[in-house]
Design a protein around this motif. Structure first.
Motif, PDB file in Angstrom:
ATOM      1  N   LEU A  14      13.603  -3.091   6.216  1.00 35.48           N
ATOM      2  CA  LEU A  14      13.167  -1.713   6.083  1.00 35.48           C
ATOM      3  C   LEU A  14      11.890  -1.681   5.258  1.00 35.48           C
ATOM      4  O   LEU A  14      11.852  -2.185   4.130  1.00 35.48           O
ATOM      5  N   HIS A  15      10.839  -1.087   5.813  1.00 38.05           N
ATOM      6  CA  HIS A  15       9.563  -0.998   5.118  1.00 38.05           C
ATOM      7  C   HIS A  15       9.517   0.316   4.328  1.00 38.05           C
ATOM      8  O   HIS A  15       9.697   1.401   4.894  1.00 38.05           O
ATOM      9  N   ILE A  16       9.296   0.195   3.037  1.00 41.26           N
ATOM     10  CA  ILE A  16       9.327   1.368   2.161  1.00 41.26           C
ATOM     11  C   ILE A  16       7.942   1.547   1.535  1.00 41.26           C
ATOM     12  O   ILE A  16       7.471   0.695   0.774  1.00 41.26           O
ATOM     13  N   ASP A  17       7.289   2.653   1.880  1.00 39.78           N
ATOM     14  CA  ASP A  17       5.919   2.916   1.436  1.00 39.78           C
ATOM     15  C   ASP A  17       5.922   3.727   0.151  1.00 39.78           C
ATOM     16  O   ASP A  17       6.352   4.879   0.135  1.00 39.78           O
ATOM     17  N   VAL A  18       5.401   3.122  -0.889  1.00 42.05           N
ATOM     18  CA  VAL A  18       5.356   3.771  -2.199  1.00 42.05           C
ATOM     19  C   VAL A  18       3.911   4.160  -2.496  1.00 42.05           C
ATOM     20  O   VAL A  18       3.030   3.292  -2.552  1.00 42.05           O
ATOM     21  N   VAL A  22       9.114  -3.595   0.222  1.00 37.78           N
ATOM     22  CA  VAL A  22       8.521  -2.495  -0.539  1.00 37.78           C
ATOM     23  C   VAL A  22       7.007  -2.685  -0.668  1.00 37.78           C
ATOM     24  O   VAL A  22       6.536  -3.679  -1.224  1.00 37.78           O
ATOM     25  N   HIS A  23       6.277  -1.723  -0.144  1.00 32.08           N
ATOM     26  CA  HIS A  23       4.812  -1.769  -0.073  1.00 32.08           C
ATOM     27  C   HIS A  23       4.258  -0.822  -1.134  1.00 32.08           C
ATOM     28  O   HIS A  23       4.302   0.399  -0.979  1.00 32.08           O
ATOM     29  N   LEU A  24       3.763  -1.411  -2.212  1.00 26.98           N
ATOM     30  CA  LEU A  24       3.276  -0.602  -3.332  1.00 26.98           C
ATOM     31  C   LEU A  24       1.810  -0.240  -3.144  1.00 26.98           C
ATOM     32  O   LEU A  24       0.924  -1.083  -3.302  1.00 26.98           O
ATOM     33  N   MET A  25       1.554   1.022  -2.810  1.00 25.52           N
ATOM     34  CA  MET A  25       0.176   1.528  -2.718  1.00 25.52           C
ATOM     35  C   MET A  25      -0.057   2.365  -3.961  1.00 25.52           C
ATOM     36  O   MET A  25      -0.162   3.597  -3.906  1.00 25.52           O
ATOM     37  N   ILE A  26      -0.089   1.659  -5.094  1.00 28.63           N
ATOM     38  CA  ILE A  26      -0.177   2.348  -6.383  1.00 28.63           C
ATOM     39  C   ILE A  26      -1.143   1.615  -7.309  1.00 28.63           C
ATOM     40  O   ILE A  26      -1.339   0.407  -7.176  1.00 28.63           O
ATOM     41  N   VAL A  68       1.623  -6.777   9.571  1.00 28.64           N
ATOM     42  CA  VAL A  68       0.609  -5.775   9.926  1.00 28.64           C
ATOM     43  C   VAL A  68       1.249  -4.402   9.812  1.00 28.64           C
ATOM     44  O   VAL A  68       2.448  -4.240  10.029  1.00 28.64           O
ATOM     45  N   ASP A  69       0.430  -3.410   9.472  1.00 25.44           N
ATOM     46  CA  ASP A  69       0.971  -2.096   9.129  1.00 25.44           C
ATOM     47  C   ASP A  69      -0.060  -1.033   9.453  1.00 25.44           C
ATOM     48  O   ASP A  69      -1.155  -1.016   8.884  1.00 25.44           O
ATOM     49  N   GLY A  70       0.328  -0.146  10.382  1.00 31.82           N
ATOM     50  CA  GLY A  70      -0.536   0.970  10.719  1.00 31.82           C
ATOM     51  C   GLY A  70      -0.889   1.002  12.195  1.00 31.82           C
ATOM     52  O   GLY A  70      -1.503   0.066  12.713  1.00 31.82           O
TER      53      GLY A  70
END
Ligand code: DX5
Ligand code: ZN
Length: 215
Positions: A36-40, A69-73, A173-175
């Protein structure tokens, strides 16, 4: 570092019905999702705010799927431990948000959580400074991070190919990933496909996931 590579599909919950979060997670698990990909998102590194560690911890007890967990922070170092404690299995930090990845790597190593690093479409592979093999997974963004539902950026394909020529770990890859773009990224060497809109806006999650795996 993982050497055995197989194609994995990671639905991004960013596109799910958040009012039914637990059911949506169950549904993609039943439909054959590998993780499960979780976008933060924090409203600073990207122009959007999503979820924090409390939500990750809350859903952890309802599924055995690995949490990607993908941290965009900004300041990811500061928030790493809460996401580790919440039950993340792999945590990906943006290179652009943290130039010195040493302490991130050390913290993840100490906790047994897998290590990921991500690059925006415009960020050159050289920015990794030859440290690729310190990571279990490298996430090459195929849209500018921040929002789901954007169009795939085909100009990232040569970057995937180039990384594949010297990196043996997972390339995520994502998007903008759908059955057509999946074909292109797999051909270039990607091994983990994140898909939000394509899966969650489809009437049949199982068919959508299977179509990505067939690509
Ligand atoms: C974008 C996020 C993605 C997003 C993908 O910043 O990192 O994971 O949810 O969404 P789709 O598949 O709709 O492009
Ligand atoms: Zn993501």
């Amino acid at each position: 570092m993982t050497n055995k590579i197989s194609l994995k599909v990671a639905p991004s919950i960013l596109a799910c019905d958040f009012g039914r979060l637990k059911d949506e997670i169950h549904a993609v698990e039943q439909a054959g999702a590998d993780m499960l990909h979780i976008d933060v998102m924090d409203g600073h590194f990207v122009d959007n705010i999503t979820i924090g560690p409390q939500v990750v911890a809350a859903v952890r007890k309802y599924t055995s799927m690995a949490f990607d967990v993908h941290l965009m922070i900004e300041h990811p170092k500061k928030y790493l431990q809460p996401f580790i404690d919440a039950g993340s299995n792999i945590i990906t930090v943006h290179q652009e948000a943290e130039k010195n990845l040493d302490s991130i790597l050390a913290t993840l190593d100490a906790s047994g959580v897998k290590k990921g690093v991500s690059l925006r479409p415009a960020t050159h592979l050289d920015e990794l400074g030859g440290r690729e093999n310190d990571f279990d997974m490298i996430l090459l963004m195929t849209v500018n991070p921040g929002f789901g539902g954007q169009s795939f950026m085909a100009e990232v394909l040569p970057k995937i190919q180039k990384l594949r020529s010297y990196y043996t770990g997972d390339i995520e890859v994502d998007g903008g990933i759908n059955a057509e773009t999946a074909h292109a990224v797999i051909g270039a060497g990607a091994t983990v496909l994140v898909a939000g809109t394509y899966i969650f806006r489809s009437p049949d999650y199982k068919k959508a996931i299977a179509s990505l795996k067939r690509s």
